[in-house]
Scaffold this motif. Structure first.
Motif, PDB file in Angstrom:
ATOM      1  N   ASN A   1     -34.175  28.965 -30.669  1.00  0.00           N
ATOM      2  CA  ASN A   1     -34.923  29.091 -31.938  1.00  0.00           C
ATOM      3  C   ASN A   1     -33.993  28.754 -32.953  1.00  0.00           C
ATOM      4  N   ASP A   2     -34.471  27.678 -33.970  1.00  0.00           N
ATOM      5  CA  ASP A   2     -33.788  27.389 -35.119  1.00  0.00           C
ATOM      6  C   ASP A   2     -32.431  26.506 -34.627  1.00  0.00           C
ATOM      7  N   ALA A   3     -32.651  25.952 -33.605  1.00  0.00           N
ATOM      8  CA  ALA A   3     -31.734  24.830 -33.189  1.00  0.00           C
ATOM      9  C   ALA A   3     -31.885  23.579 -34.098  1.00  0.00           C
ATOM     10  N   ARG A   4     -30.803  23.111 -34.356  1.00  0.00           N
ATOM     11  CA  ARG A   4     -30.780  22.034 -35.559  1.00  0.00           C
ATOM     12  C   ARG A   4     -31.013  20.587 -35.032  1.00  0.00           C
ATOM     13  N   PHE A   5     -31.953  19.974 -35.477  1.00  0.00           N
ATOM     14  CA  PHE A   5     -32.436  18.703 -34.981  1.00  0.00           C
ATOM     15  C   PHE A   5     -32.141  17.632 -36.154  1.00  0.00           C
ATOM     16  N   TYR A   6     -32.095  16.268 -35.879  1.00  0.00           N
ATOM     17  CA  TYR A   6     -31.919  15.155 -36.908  1.00  0.00           C
ATOM     18  C   TYR A   6     -33.223  14.751 -37.682  1.00  0.00           C
ATOM     19  N   PHE A   7     -33.471  14.578 -38.710  1.00  0.00           N
ATOM     20  CA  PHE A   7     -34.587  14.276 -39.353  1.00  0.00           C
ATOM     21  C   PHE A   7     -34.437  13.258 -40.422  1.00  0.00           C
ATOM     22  N   VAL A   8     -35.398  12.300 -40.441  1.00  0.00           N
ATOM     23  CA  VAL A   8     -35.485  11.108 -41.502  1.00  0.00           C
ATOM     24  C   VAL A   8     -36.885  10.668 -41.597  1.00  0.00           C
ATOM     25  N   HIS A   9     -37.371  11.269 -42.508  1.00  0.00           N
ATOM     26  CA  HIS A   9     -38.652  11.363 -43.027  1.00  0.00           C
ATOM     27  C   HIS A   9     -39.202  11.798 -44.480  1.00  0.00           C
ATOM     28  N   SER A  10     -40.333  11.088 -45.025  1.00  0.00           N
ATOM     29  CA  SER A  10     -40.794  11.416 -46.203  1.00  0.00           C
ATOM     30  C   SER A  10     -42.288  12.137 -46.166  1.00  0.00           C
ATOM     31  N   TYR A  11     -42.738  12.048 -45.147  1.00  0.00           N
ATOM     32  CA  TYR A  11     -44.148  12.273 -44.652  1.00  0.00           C
ATOM     33  C   TYR A  11     -44.053  13.380 -43.650  1.00  0.00           C
TER      34      TYR A  11
ATOM     35  N   PHE B   1     -43.138  23.035 -43.367  1.00  0.00           N
ATOM     36  CA  PHE B   1     -43.720  22.085 -42.828  1.00  0.00           C
ATOM     37  C   PHE B   1     -43.870  22.076 -41.296  1.00  0.00           C
ATOM     38  N   THR B   2     -44.864  21.647 -40.607  1.00  0.00           N
ATOM     39  CA  THR B   2     -45.047  21.377 -39.306  1.00  0.00           C
ATOM     40  C   THR B   2     -43.922  20.343 -38.825  1.00  0.00           C
ATOM     41  N   SER B   3     -43.222  20.782 -37.720  1.00  0.00           N
ATOM     42  CA  SER B   3     -42.390  19.512 -37.424  1.00  0.00           C
ATOM     43  C   SER B   3     -42.730  19.306 -35.714  1.00  0.00           C
ATOM     44  N   ALA B   4     -43.437  20.208 -35.239  1.00  0.00           N
ATOM     45  CA  ALA B   4     -43.710  19.923 -33.818  1.00  0.00           C
ATOM     46  C   ALA B   4     -44.960  20.425 -33.514  1.00  0.00           C
ATOM     47  N   VAL B   5     -45.790  19.492 -32.813  1.00  0.00           N
ATOM     48  CA  VAL B   5     -47.186  19.922 -32.421  1.00  0.00           C
ATOM     49  C   VAL B   5     -47.338  19.594 -30.818  1.00  0.00           C
ATOM     50  N   ALA B   6     -48.184  20.477 -30.163  1.00  0.00           N
ATOM     51  CA  ALA B   6     -48.511  20.071 -28.754  1.00  0.00           C
ATOM     52  C   ALA B   6     -49.928  20.545 -28.369  1.00  0.00           C
TER      53      ALA B   6
ATOM     54  N   GLU C   1     -33.104  23.056 -39.100  1.00  0.00           N
ATOM     55  CA  GLU C   1     -33.409  23.862 -38.103  1.00  0.00           C
ATOM     56  C   GLU C   1     -35.021  23.883 -37.711  1.00  0.00           C
ATOM     57  N   VAL C   2     -35.516  23.933 -36.389  1.00  0.00           N
ATOM     58  CA  VAL C   2     -36.929  23.837 -35.996  1.00  0.00           C
ATOM     59  C   VAL C   2     -37.176  25.475 -35.484  1.00  0.00           C
ATOM     60  N   ARG C   3     -37.933  25.870 -36.180  1.00  0.00           N
ATOM     61  CA  ARG C   3     -38.042  27.267 -35.463  1.00  0.00           C
ATOM     62  C   ARG C   3     -39.218  27.119 -34.593  1.00  0.00           C
TER      63      ARG C   3
END
Length: 202
Positions: A137-147, A167-172, A122-124
């Protein structure tokens, strides 16, 4: 670096007749109306490719002057420094890129979480943004990362996700939107985000 074809296919699907070009030519980047900056793999390799192909100044100029979307390592490279390979980024956003701390990779049931973080999550929304239009809000997206990124200025955070830790998943900021997940692999909500980017007039 990475899944350029799937990014291209997803953008072409929502581009409403606009040309979608995959290019490592600085002149093509400079001529584009808007720029998507994807990346997959290791941060040192991605930064090396940017330098080797003479793309640094074109990417910096695009990120200052036109609608700009960073995806995955394309988000991480916007920051000042990465723990992955101890390399500097492009320095467009103050802050650092950190590895998930192994000692905190525990889920709510006490089970150990794997790194890389791989799969749907989920991304809030931390605040409103044009690229969230039509996305719950809280829609699900696909992730692949270690950082993940740690912006110095919390005002730039527009999305957060929890995987062991929040963790921060989106910035603008201004004309820049950057996200850790892969909208091109995130079904309807991912396509909605890309369509919002195509229409975005920051």
């Amino acid at each position: 670096m990475g899944n350029l074809r799937s990014v291209w296919q997803a953008l072409a699907h929502v581009a409403d007749g606009r040309q979608v070009l995959v290019s490592s030519d600085p002149a093509a980047v400079a001529a584009a109306e808007r720029v998507v900056f994807p990346g997959q793999g290791a941060m040192p390799d991605c930064m090396h490719e940017i330098e080797t192909r003479g793309l640094r100044s074109a990417v910096l100029e695009a990120a200052r002057n036109k609608p700009f979307l960073g995806i995955c390592i394309g988000q991480q490279m916007l920051f000042e420094h990465s723990d992955e390979g101890n390399v500097p980024g492009l320095g467009l956003i103050a802050g650092n890129v950190r590895r998930f701390p192994a000692e905190k990779m525990i889920d709510a049931m006490g089970s150990k979480l794997k790194v890389p973080h791989m799969g749907w999550n989920e991304v809030r929304h931390s605040r409103e943004h044009a690229l969230w239009k039509g996305i719950a809000n809280d829609a699900r997206f696909y992730f692949v990362h270690s950082y993940f990124v740690e912006p110095q200025d919390e005002d730039y955070v527009v999305g957060t996700t929890r995987y062991g830790i929040p963790f921060t998943s989106a910035v603008a900021r201004d004309n820049i939107f950057a996200i850790q997940c892969h909208p091109e692999k995130s079904a309807i909500d991912g396509l909605a985000m890309l369509a919002n980017f195509v229409a975005w007039k920051p």
